[in-house]
Design an enzyme around this catalytic site. Structure first.
Site, PDB file in Angstrom:
ATOM      1  N   GLU A  55       0.817  -1.214   0.000  1.00  0.00           N
ATOM      2  CA  GLU A  55       0.000   0.000   0.000  1.00  0.00           C
ATOM      3  C   GLU A  55       0.847   1.258   0.000  1.00  0.00           C
ATOM      4  O   GLU A  55       0.450   2.296  -0.541  1.00  0.00           O
ATOM      5  CB  GLU A  55      -0.935  -0.003   1.215  1.00  0.00           C
ATOM      6  CG  GLU A  55      -1.941  -1.160   1.228  1.00  0.00           C
ATOM      7  CD  GLU A  55      -1.345  -2.495   1.695  1.00  0.00           C
ATOM      8  OE1 GLU A  55      -0.190  -2.501   2.185  1.00  0.00           O
ATOM      9  OE2 GLU A  55      -2.025  -3.538   1.568  1.00  0.00           O
ATOM     10  N   PHE A  80      -5.778  -0.132   5.678  1.00  0.00           N
ATOM     11  CA  PHE A  80      -4.455  -0.138   5.034  1.00  0.00           C
ATOM     12  C   PHE A  80      -4.206   1.157   4.246  1.00  0.00           C
ATOM     13  O   PHE A  80      -3.092   1.680   4.235  1.00  0.00           O
ATOM     14  CB  PHE A  80      -4.309  -1.359   4.120  1.00  0.00           C
ATOM     15  CG  PHE A  80      -4.638  -2.662   4.808  1.00  0.00           C
ATOM     16  CD1 PHE A  80      -4.051  -2.981   6.027  1.00  0.00           C
ATOM     17  CD2 PHE A  80      -5.549  -3.560   4.261  1.00  0.00           C
ATOM     18  CE1 PHE A  80      -4.365  -4.171   6.677  1.00  0.00           C
ATOM     19  CE2 PHE A  80      -5.868  -4.751   4.904  1.00  0.00           C
ATOM     20  CZ  PHE A  80      -5.274  -5.059   6.116  1.00  0.00           C
ATOM     21  N   ASP A 114     -13.889 -10.452   9.830  1.00  0.00           N
ATOM     22  CA  ASP A 114     -12.422 -10.335   9.787  1.00  0.00           C
ATOM     23  C   ASP A 114     -11.849  -9.813  11.108  1.00  0.00           C
ATOM     24  O   ASP A 114     -10.704 -10.082  11.437  1.00  0.00           O
ATOM     25  CB  ASP A 114     -11.980  -9.406   8.646  1.00  0.00           C
ATOM     26  CG  ASP A 114     -11.760 -10.156   7.337  1.00  0.00           C
ATOM     27  OD1 ASP A 114     -11.807 -11.393   7.338  1.00  0.00           O
ATOM     28  OD2 ASP A 114     -11.527  -9.483   6.311  1.00  0.00           O
ATOM     29  N   ARG A 164     -18.479  -2.047   3.286  1.00  0.00           N
ATOM     30  CA  ARG A 164     -18.579  -3.396   2.737  1.00  0.00           C
ATOM     31  C   ARG A 164     -20.018  -3.861   2.509  1.00  0.00           C
ATOM     32  O   ARG A 164     -20.338  -4.331   1.424  1.00  0.00           O
ATOM     33  CB  ARG A 164     -17.854  -4.365   3.681  1.00  0.00           C
ATOM     34  CG  ARG A 164     -18.036  -5.815   3.291  1.00  0.00           C
ATOM     35  CD  ARG A 164     -17.229  -6.751   4.189  1.00  0.00           C
ATOM     36  NE  ARG A 164     -17.465  -8.124   3.815  1.00  0.00           N
ATOM     37  CZ  ARG A 164     -18.066  -9.029   4.599  1.00  0.00           C
ATOM     38  NH1 ARG A 164     -18.465  -8.701   5.809  1.00  0.00           N
ATOM     39  NH2 ARG A 164     -18.252 -10.255   4.189  1.00  0.00           N
TER      40      ARG A 164
HETATM   41  C1  TPP Z   1      -1.291  -4.972   4.889  1.00  0.00           C
HETATM   42  C2  TPP Z   1      -2.350  -5.825   4.272  1.00  0.00           C
HETATM   43  N1  TPP Z   1      -2.780  -5.562   3.027  1.00  0.00           N
HETATM   44  C3  TPP Z   1      -3.756  -6.310   2.470  1.00  0.00           C
HETATM   45  C4  TPP Z   1      -4.314  -7.345   3.159  1.00  0.00           C
HETATM   46  C5  TPP Z   1      -5.453  -8.155   2.548  1.00  0.00           C
HETATM   47  N2  TPP Z   1      -5.010  -9.530   2.232  1.00  0.00           N
HETATM   48  C6  TPP Z   1      -5.295 -10.571   3.050  1.00  0.00           C
HETATM   49  S1  TPP Z   1      -4.656 -12.006   2.514  1.00  0.00           S
HETATM   50  C7  TPP Z   1      -4.002 -11.273   1.136  1.00  0.00           C
HETATM   51  C8  TPP Z   1      -3.244 -12.090   0.134  1.00  0.00           C
HETATM   52  C9  TPP Z   1      -2.112 -12.803   0.784  1.00  0.00           C
HETATM   53  O1  TPP Z   1      -1.418 -13.593  -0.118  1.00  0.00           O
HETATM   54  P1  TPP Z   1      -0.323 -14.583   0.444  1.00  0.00           P
HETATM   55  O2  TPP Z   1       0.572 -13.845   1.367  1.00  0.00           O
HETATM   56  O3  TPP Z   1       0.317 -15.254  -0.702  1.00  0.00           O
HETATM   57  O4  TPP Z   1      -1.176 -15.575   1.337  1.00  0.00           O
HETATM   58  P2  TPP Z   1      -1.650 -17.071   1.039  1.00  0.00           P
HETATM   59  O5  TPP Z   1      -1.557 -17.327  -0.433  1.00  0.00           O
HETATM   60  O6  TPP Z   1      -0.719 -17.934   1.805  1.00  0.00           O
HETATM   61  O7  TPP Z   1      -3.040 -17.147   1.570  1.00  0.00           O
HETATM   62  C10 TPP Z   1      -4.303  -9.906   1.128  1.00  0.00           C
HETATM   63  C11 TPP Z   1      -3.898  -8.957   0.077  1.00  0.00           C
HETATM   64  C12 TPP Z   1      -3.848  -7.581   4.468  1.00  0.00           C
HETATM   65  N3  TPP Z   1      -4.354  -8.549   5.252  1.00  0.00           N
HETATM   66  N4  TPP Z   1      -2.855  -6.828   4.993  1.00  0.00           N
END
Ligand code: TPP
Ligand code: MG
Lengths: 311, 275
Positions: A55, A80, A114, A164
């Site tokens: 972000e 975020f 969440d 949301r």
């Molecule tokens: C700082 C932040 N930005 C965005 C999110 C929203 N978010 C939750 S999970 C995710 C994707 C995560 O991908 P990855 O780290 O590869 O996790 P996995 O594939 O293991 O579930 C996002 C963007 C968040 N939780 N925290």
């Protein structure tokens, strides 16, 4: 009553803006399905930049794009967009007075399950404290759409707070929406309810219950929290003698603070702030959480009764 | 740490299966939460809790315990499943996931549930907590180790690399990071959205020891964790190749299962596959 999430209205309006104006660029941070920028991304892949889960870099890139003549809409969850990237918003977007609209979804406790880590109850306070920032929290889909089109024409940084869950539509397309001007949805002389976002519909419901009891309250949709509509607040304070503010945000620094500041300096009357009482959110369904944190029609009615005693 | 033998490997494998079952049941009951990333990490987390870490469910605050930080906090169900099976809390409580008043928050909250070491959910911050814990262990001359599990998408956050730099600077050989390299984030495949690859070379360049494993091979995972204990004067990262949604055929490698949950029929199918 028909319902629509403000984030859905945002996604649709963004697509329209993209069709109309070539200089619209949209940024997201791996949440495009949730923030609803995905439709724009699909239609205009060359004008959509996915920053990935980064972000801070998203806001920095937004600054560079805007400095190069683009009108930038940057989206993520409110926590975020305003939290993680606060200092980029402050030092790049606002200090640079750039044409970037931070359009954040999933604001407030109605994020739901969440939980507290994802429920932003401080974003209005954060954004409001930054010079040059415009802060908007529309109440429904129609006003979100109107806000977005006016934001396109507005020069400078802005924050648009979106939610949301689906919320009742209170306006139709004839609505008279102007940035910086509150909308008086109902007129009554006993008290004024000033609210924003999803609490506007609940305030209207409460006003009806109060009317059935013989108490006439005004209801103002203060969709622009900064700059707040001082003129309207002063006249409502004078006419009704007390104000209740209602927001899905901390009572510290948000709409309630903005109203209290304006009223106490210009037309002092009792002001009661309803919102999240300096607490974090938690997991639960949106409705359960609104109940838990007291953001209900019944509480609004109850608080008007209390406020009338202070007049 | 237990000596790695066939019995320990079999236990980790069996525990991972049971954890996957719990994950499916919890998420099906809650109706919201993250299926894919919880399932991809189940083997890694089982190896931590049933082979590697020194913990005592009866003394969650025991000073000498090893610490695990789930930096990819959205995979909370896999952590809760492990803690419940270990006996930190009754397994029935798993079904309260994400409900109002439950200690099993949508994302882990250390103040609400014993055994949870950090508040995570905002991606990238957990690895910084872990660096701080590793620094504290060094200051106090303690022997315990710190573990952090990250997503591959999570590596896109700048703070991860700030933490990686700090861990190398302070020679934190008591820190083991594990990357759940399932190749997916929310908006698509990581190489299409914002690639953090090559992950191994990046960590090497930041001064880390890197071990690559198949993240569903319990022997490999346990051996890598054991090997990391012998690496001195620098932190180690295990880059674990995984399949998002692993164990549930219709979820495997499918991005749409990142943040969705099985309905009753789907849960029944998943549980049958995990029988
Ligand atoms: C700082 C932040 N930005 C965005 C999110 C929203 N978010 C939750 S999970 C995710 C994707 C995560 O991908 P990855 O780290 O590869 O996790 P996995 O594939 O293991 O579930 C996002 C963007 C968040 N939780 N925290
Ligand atoms: Mg991933």
């Amino acid at each position: 009553m028909e319902k629509q999430a403000t984030r859905d209205a945002y996604g649709k309006a963004l697509l329209e803006l993209g069709q109309r104006y070539e200089n619209v660029v949209v940024l997201d941070a791996d949440l495009s399905k949730s923030t609803k920028t995905a439709d724009f991304a699909k239609a205009f892949p060359d004008r959509f930049i996915n920053a990935g889960i980064a972000e801070q870099n998203m806001m920095g890139m937004a600054a560079g794009l805007a400095a190069s003549g683009k009108v930038v809409f940057a989206s993520s969850f409110a926590i975020f967009a305003t939290g993680r990237a606060f200092e980029m918003v402050r030092n790049s977007l606002a200090y640079g007075n750039l044409n970037v609209k931070v359009c954040a979804t999933h604001a407030g406790i109605t994020v739901g399950e969440d939980g507290g880590s994802h429920q932003s109850v401080e974003d209005i306070a954060l954004m409001r404290s930054i010079p040059n920032m415009l802060v908007l929290a529309p109440a429904d889909g129609a006003s979100t759409r109107a806000a977005l089109f006016q934001l396109y024409d507005y020069q400078g940084p802005a924050y648009l707070r979106l939610g949301r869950p689906a919320v009742p539509l209170i306006y139709d397309d004839k609505l008279d929406f102007k940035i910086g001007r509150g909308i008086e949805l109902r007129n009554g002389s006993d008290a004024t309810i000033v609210s924003c976002g999803i609490m506007v519909a609940k305030s209207l419901e409460a006003a009806q219950i109060l009317a059935d009891e013989g108490i006439q309250v005004s209801v103002v949709d203060m969709h622009t929290i900064k700059p707040v509509d001082q003129e309207l607040l002063i006249s409502k304070a004078r006419e009704t003698g007390c104000i209740l503010t209602v927001e899905e945000h901390s009572i510290i620094g948000g709409l309630g603070s903005a109203v209290a500041e304006a009223v106490s300096e210009n037309q002092p009357v009792p002001v009661l702030r309803m919102g999240i009482n300096d607490q974090f959110g938690q997991s639960g369904s949106p409705d359960e959480l609104l109940q838990y944190y007291g953001l209900t029609v019944e509480r609004i009615v109850h608080n008007i009764h209390n406020l009338l005693k202070k007049k | 740490m237990k000596a790695i033998n066939e019995q320990v490997i079999a236990e980790c494998s069996e525990r991972a299966r049971l954890m996957r079952r719990d994950i499916i049941s919890m998420l099906s009951e809650s109706g919201s939460g993250h299926s894919g990333g919880s399932l991809s990490a189940a083997d890694i987390v089982a190896c931590l809790y049933y082979g590697e870490m020194n913990i005592d469910p009866l003394r969650p605050d025991w000073e000498e315990r090893d610490r695990f930080v789930l930096s990819k906090g959205h995979a909370a169900p896999v952590l809760y499943a492990a803690l419940a099976q270990k006996g930190f809390f009754p397994r029935e409580q798993l079904l309260t996931l994400r409900k109002l008043g439950s200690p099993l928050q949508g994302h882990p909250d250390r103040n609400k549930l014993a055994g949870v070491e950090a508040c995570s959910g905002s991606l990238g911050q957990g690895i910084s907590w872990a660096v701080g814990m590793a620094l504290a262990a060094k200051m106090d001359k303690k022997e315990y180790r710190i573990y952090a599990l990250l997503g591959d998408g999570e590596l896109e956050e700048g703070i991860v690399w700030e933490a990686a730099m700090a861990a190398a600077q302070y020679k934190l050989d008591n820190l083991l990071a594990i990357v759940d390299n399932n190749g997916l984030q929310i908006d698509g495949r990581i190489e299409e959205v914002m690639s953090p690859e090559p992950i191994d070379d990046k960590f090497k360049a930041f001064g880390w020891e890197v071990i690559k494993v198949d993240g569903h091979d319990h022997r490999m995972i346990l051996e890598a964790m054991a090997k990391a204990r012998d690496i001195k004067a620098r932190p180690t990262v295990i880059v674990a190749q995984t399949i998002k949604g692993k164990g549930c055929s219709f979820m495997e490698n499918r991005v749409e299962w990142h943040g969705s949950t099985p309905n009753q029929d789907e849960a029944a199918r998943a549980l049958a596959e995990l029988a």
